[in-house]
Design a protein around this motif. Sequence first.
Motif, PDB file in Angstrom:
ATOM      1  N   ILE A  96       0.848  -1.208   0.000  1.00  0.00           N
ATOM      2  CA  ILE A  96       0.000   0.000   0.000  1.00  0.00           C
ATOM      3  C   ILE A  96       0.876   1.249   0.000  1.00  0.00           C
ATOM      4  O   ILE A  96       1.741   1.418   0.865  1.00  0.00           O
ATOM      5  CB  ILE A  96      -0.918   0.028   1.253  1.00  0.00           C
ATOM      6  CG1 ILE A  96      -1.806  -1.217   1.311  1.00  0.00           C
ATOM      7  CG2 ILE A  96      -1.739   1.322   1.304  1.00  0.00           C
ATOM      8  CD1 ILE A  96      -2.830  -1.362   0.208  1.00  0.00           C
ATOM      9  N   ILE A  97       0.648   2.125  -0.973  1.00  0.00           N
ATOM     10  CA  ILE A  97       1.369   3.403  -1.049  1.00  0.00           C
ATOM     11  C   ILE A  97       0.331   4.505  -0.843  1.00  0.00           C
ATOM     12  O   ILE A  97      -0.639   4.598  -1.610  1.00  0.00           O
ATOM     13  CB  ILE A  97       2.021   3.580  -2.444  1.00  0.00           C
ATOM     14  CG1 ILE A  97       2.950   2.405  -2.767  1.00  0.00           C
ATOM     15  CG2 ILE A  97       2.767   4.911  -2.540  1.00  0.00           C
ATOM     16  CD1 ILE A  97       3.317   2.303  -4.245  1.00  0.00           C
ATOM     17  N   PHE A  98       0.527   5.335   0.186  1.00  0.00           N
ATOM     18  CA  PHE A  98      -0.421   6.437   0.391  1.00  0.00           C
ATOM     19  C   PHE A  98      -0.092   7.586  -0.551  1.00  0.00           C
ATOM     20  O   PHE A  98       1.077   7.932  -0.751  1.00  0.00           O
ATOM     21  CB  PHE A  98      -0.411   6.889   1.854  1.00  0.00           C
ATOM     22  CG  PHE A  98      -1.073   5.900   2.768  1.00  0.00           C
ATOM     23  CD1 PHE A  98      -2.436   5.640   2.653  1.00  0.00           C
ATOM     24  CD2 PHE A  98      -0.345   5.205   3.726  1.00  0.00           C
ATOM     25  CE1 PHE A  98      -3.061   4.702   3.475  1.00  0.00           C
ATOM     26  CE2 PHE A  98      -0.960   4.276   4.551  1.00  0.00           C
ATOM     27  CZ  PHE A  98      -2.321   4.019   4.426  1.00  0.00           C
ATOM     28  N   THR A  99      -1.141   8.177  -1.111  1.00  0.00           N
ATOM     29  CA  THR A  99      -0.998   9.296  -2.052  1.00  0.00           C
ATOM     30  C   THR A  99      -1.996  10.393  -1.656  1.00  0.00           C
ATOM     31  O   THR A  99      -2.777  10.210  -0.721  1.00  0.00           O
ATOM     32  CB  THR A  99      -1.332   8.843  -3.493  1.00  0.00           C
ATOM     33  OG1 THR A  99      -2.695   8.395  -3.510  1.00  0.00           O
ATOM     34  CG2 THR A  99      -0.424   7.727  -3.971  1.00  0.00           C
ATOM     35  N   THR A 112      -6.348  10.355  -8.094  1.00  0.00           N
ATOM     36  CA  THR A 112      -5.744  10.900  -9.315  1.00  0.00           C
ATOM     37  C   THR A 112      -4.228  10.676  -9.274  1.00  0.00           C
ATOM     38  O   THR A 112      -3.630  10.215 -10.262  1.00  0.00           O
ATOM     39  CB  THR A 112      -6.065  12.407  -9.450  1.00  0.00           C
ATOM     40  OG1 THR A 112      -7.494  12.554  -9.491  1.00  0.00           O
ATOM     41  CG2 THR A 112      -5.456  13.001 -10.701  1.00  0.00           C
ATOM     42  N   GLU A 113      -3.635  10.961  -8.132  1.00  0.00           N
ATOM     43  CA  GLU A 113      -2.192  10.748  -8.014  1.00  0.00           C
ATOM     44  C   GLU A 113      -1.847   9.251  -8.074  1.00  0.00           C
ATOM     45  O   GLU A 113      -0.862   8.859  -8.713  1.00  0.00           O
ATOM     46  CB  GLU A 113      -1.675  11.363  -6.708  1.00  0.00           C
ATOM     47  CG  GLU A 113      -0.156  11.314  -6.645  1.00  0.00           C
ATOM     48  CD  GLU A 113       0.417  11.648  -5.268  1.00  0.00           C
ATOM     49  OE1 GLU A 113      -0.220  12.355  -4.479  1.00  0.00           O
ATOM     50  OE2 GLU A 113       1.534  11.167  -5.010  1.00  0.00           O
ATOM     51  N   ALA A 114      -2.666   8.431  -7.419  1.00  0.00           N
ATOM     52  CA  ALA A 114      -2.404   6.980  -7.426  1.00  0.00           C
ATOM     53  C   ALA A 114      -2.452   6.434  -8.864  1.00  0.00           C
ATOM     54  O   ALA A 114      -1.617   5.621  -9.269  1.00  0.00           O
ATOM     55  CB  ALA A 114      -3.423   6.275  -6.543  1.00  0.00           C
ATOM     56  N   LYS A 150     -11.001  14.342   2.349  1.00  0.00           N
ATOM     57  CA  LYS A 150     -10.441  14.611   1.020  1.00  0.00           C
ATOM     58  C   LYS A 150      -8.934  14.747   1.136  1.00  0.00           C
ATOM     59  O   LYS A 150      -8.423  15.142   2.182  1.00  0.00           O
ATOM     60  CB  LYS A 150     -11.031  15.900   0.458  1.00  0.00           C
ATOM     61  CG  LYS A 150     -12.512  15.770   0.149  1.00  0.00           C
ATOM     62  CD  LYS A 150     -13.122  17.111  -0.119  1.00  0.00           C
ATOM     63  CE  LYS A 150     -14.642  17.011  -0.181  1.00  0.00           C
ATOM     64  NZ  LYS A 150     -15.273  16.395   0.999  1.00  0.00           N
ATOM     65  N   GLY A 151      -8.234  14.420   0.051  1.00  0.00           N
ATOM     66  CA  GLY A 151      -6.785  14.613   0.031  1.00  0.00           C
ATOM     67  C   GLY A 151      -5.989  13.398   0.462  1.00  0.00           C
ATOM     68  O   GLY A 151      -4.797  13.521   0.727  1.00  0.00           O
ATOM     69  N   ILE A 152      -6.640  12.234   0.519  1.00  0.00           N
ATOM     70  CA  ILE A 152      -5.872  11.028   0.837  1.00  0.00           C
ATOM     71  C   ILE A 152      -6.392   9.847  -0.006  1.00  0.00           C
ATOM     72  O   ILE A 152      -7.599   9.630  -0.105  1.00  0.00           O
ATOM     73  CB  ILE A 152      -5.911  10.687   2.352  1.00  0.00           C
ATOM     74  CG1 ILE A 152      -4.977   9.522   2.690  1.00  0.00           C
ATOM     75  CG2 ILE A 152      -7.317  10.436   2.856  1.00  0.00           C
ATOM     76  CD1 ILE A 152      -3.519   9.835   2.618  1.00  0.00           C
ATOM     77  N   GLY A 153      -5.464   9.150  -0.618  1.00  0.00           N
ATOM     78  CA  GLY A 153      -5.824   7.998  -1.427  1.00  0.00           C
ATOM     79  C   GLY A 153      -4.746   6.949  -1.267  1.00  0.00           C
ATOM     80  O   GLY A 153      -3.788   7.130  -0.505  1.00  0.00           O
ATOM     81  N   LEU A 154      -4.912   5.869  -2.001  1.00  0.00           N
ATOM     82  CA  LEU A 154      -3.875   4.835  -1.936  1.00  0.00           C
ATOM     83  C   LEU A 154      -3.718   4.166  -3.289  1.00  0.00           C
ATOM     84  O   LEU A 154      -4.642   4.147  -4.115  1.00  0.00           O
ATOM     85  CB  LEU A 154      -4.182   3.782  -0.854  1.00  0.00           C
ATOM     86  CG  LEU A 154      -5.409   2.879  -0.993  1.00  0.00           C
ATOM     87  CD1 LEU A 154      -5.196   1.710  -1.944  1.00  0.00           C
ATOM     88  CD2 LEU A 154      -5.768   2.321   0.378  1.00  0.00           C
ATOM     89  N   LEU A 155      -2.511   3.649  -3.461  1.00  0.00           N
ATOM     90  CA  LEU A 155      -2.259   2.762  -4.598  1.00  0.00           C
ATOM     91  C   LEU A 155      -1.804   1.437  -4.026  1.00  0.00           C
ATOM     92  O   LEU A 155      -0.846   1.382  -3.246  1.00  0.00           O
ATOM     93  CB  LEU A 155      -1.162   3.333  -5.510  1.00  0.00           C
ATOM     94  CG  LEU A 155      -0.772   2.408  -6.669  1.00  0.00           C
ATOM     95  CD1 LEU A 155      -1.937   2.241  -7.646  1.00  0.00           C
ATOM     96  CD2 LEU A 155       0.446   2.943  -7.418  1.00  0.00           C
ATOM     97  N   LEU A 206       3.896  12.187   5.403  1.00  0.00           N
ATOM     98  CA  LEU A 206       2.596  11.507   5.389  1.00  0.00           C
ATOM     99  C   LEU A 206       1.554  12.265   6.206  1.00  0.00           C
ATOM    100  O   LEU A 206       1.859  12.803   7.276  1.00  0.00           O
ATOM    101  CB  LEU A 206       2.764  10.076   5.913  1.00  0.00           C
ATOM    102  CG  LEU A 206       3.465   9.162   4.900  1.00  0.00           C
ATOM    103  CD1 LEU A 206       3.956   7.895   5.555  1.00  0.00           C
ATOM    104  CD2 LEU A 206       2.535   8.835   3.749  1.00  0.00           C
ATOM    105  N   ALA A 207       0.332  12.283   5.685  1.00  0.00           N
ATOM    106  CA  ALA A 207      -0.771  13.025   6.323  1.00  0.00           C
ATOM    107  C   ALA A 207      -1.431  12.113   7.354  1.00  0.00           C
ATOM    108  O   ALA A 207      -2.429  11.442   7.069  1.00  0.00           O
ATOM    109  CB  ALA A 207      -1.773  13.450   5.256  1.00  0.00           C
ATOM    110  N   VAL A 208      -0.865  12.091   8.574  1.00  0.00           N
ATOM    111  CA  VAL A 208      -1.328  11.125   9.581  1.00  0.00           C
ATOM    112  C   VAL A 208      -2.845  11.203   9.837  1.00  0.00           C
ATOM    113  O   VAL A 208      -3.517  10.173   9.762  1.00  0.00           O
ATOM    114  CB  VAL A 208      -0.530  11.284  10.903  1.00  0.00           C
ATOM    115  CG1 VAL A 208      -0.924  10.194  11.893  1.00  0.00           C
ATOM    116  CG2 VAL A 208       0.968  11.258  10.641  1.00  0.00           C
ATOM    117  N   PRO A 209      -3.405  12.393  10.116  1.00  0.00           N
ATOM    118  CA  PRO A 209      -4.846  12.407  10.409  1.00  0.00           C
ATOM    119  C   PRO A 209      -5.694  11.883   9.250  1.00  0.00           C
ATOM    120  O   PRO A 209      -6.683  11.177   9.462  1.00  0.00           O
ATOM    121  CB  PRO A 209      -5.164  13.894  10.647  1.00  0.00           C
ATOM    122  CG  PRO A 209      -3.870  14.603  10.715  1.00  0.00           C
ATOM    123  CD  PRO A 209      -2.803  13.739  10.155  1.00  0.00           C
TER     124      PRO A 209
END
Length: 396
Positions: free
Chosen positions: A67-70, A74-76, A209-214, A243-246
């Motif tokens: 898992i890669i956090f993005t 869109t970024e993933a 908003k502002g957090i996704g994953l690949l 990384l955006a912890v929250p």
Amino acid sequence: MNMPIYLDNQATTPLDPEVLKAMLPYFQEKFGNAASVHHVYGREGKEAIEKARRFLAESIQARPREIIFTSGATEAINLALKGVAEKYRDRGRHIITQVTEHKAVLDTCAYLAHRGWMVTSLPVDSQGLVNPQSVAEAITRDTVLVAIMHANNEIGTIQPVQEIGIICRRENIFFMVDACQSFGKLDLNIKTMNIDLLAATAHKLYGPKGIGLLFASQKDPKVELQMQMEGGGHERGFRSGTLAVPLIVGFARAAELSLETKDEENQRLGELRDRLLTGIQDVYPEVVLNGSHYKRLAHNLNLCFPGLDGETMIMKMKRIACSTGSACSSASLEPSHVVKALGRDTELAHSAIRFSLGRFNSAAEIDKAIAEINRVAGDLKGKKITRRRVHAGGIE
Ligand code: PLP
């Protein structure tokens, strides 16, 4: 202000209060940088991230290190498509996708096409479904990647990803799935579906908003990616940046809540969706359903209103908030590329409206929405709609 009833849950969802509760400590007392592992502030952040990573990975049968956090899907998707294309450019330069993908996929493919990759964009049938056989037939010796979404963001059609996954695995070609609209809503298992790369985003499932994953498979097969972001080497070098912890904590909590309630929520929203459809059809039987009747997300209803203009209707329906299609392309005056792909002519495609229901909608709201839709459609019926035109000075 009296806010309109929110029926645009495929554009984004409101944050679930439970998600906010889980996130708050990580904005305040637990504010550490997860990369600062030499002190307790940093370690608290790191532990929260790894817990979230484990949960999200397990929810799709993946391993945490896959898992890669993005910053979002869109970024993933950019990382997956460009990352694979550039890394395997010597193996082949052919990518297969399909016409109703989100712009995040289509525009990234266009970017690659501009730089010498060959992109095949498969058609869909009148319900928006890709024929798995057409994927098999499009594969050449140069094909490195197939990108097909799980569920469509405009018409809710659920693609036969399992069958396509079997074909890709047999042909030894990477398979990427945009699962933004299905993550936490439909069963997703990267193993049984033979998915090698998968993109998801928290804000479609009552997360921030502002957090996704690949998800990028690291074993059987191992997918290598050309990194797209230079920097501190976070996320095992795949995606630099603090990384955006929250947000990550919120993503995992949102997924947890969605998975716990998925079946009953789908049942409830499916019933509300059918109530909405029937309520409109009772007055306007001529409305045309876009997308599949059965292979469809429970919370999506996309209708063409023959003779009317979707955008005009939306502007006039002050008591509900909905859209003509994808929020990402709603600035365009072109009709939806998804509705057009079903074979609708331009006029009919311009009459399409997407209603997408969510966790916080009630039956009473749906009844009010039906009244509003029917009232506005009634007012506009028979009136000639002149569509705005773009000219050099702007929009008139
Ligand atoms: N793919 C699909 C199917 C979507 O619905 C969206 C959301 O708009 C995206 C990709 C992009 O996701 P994000 O907003 O996280 O960049």
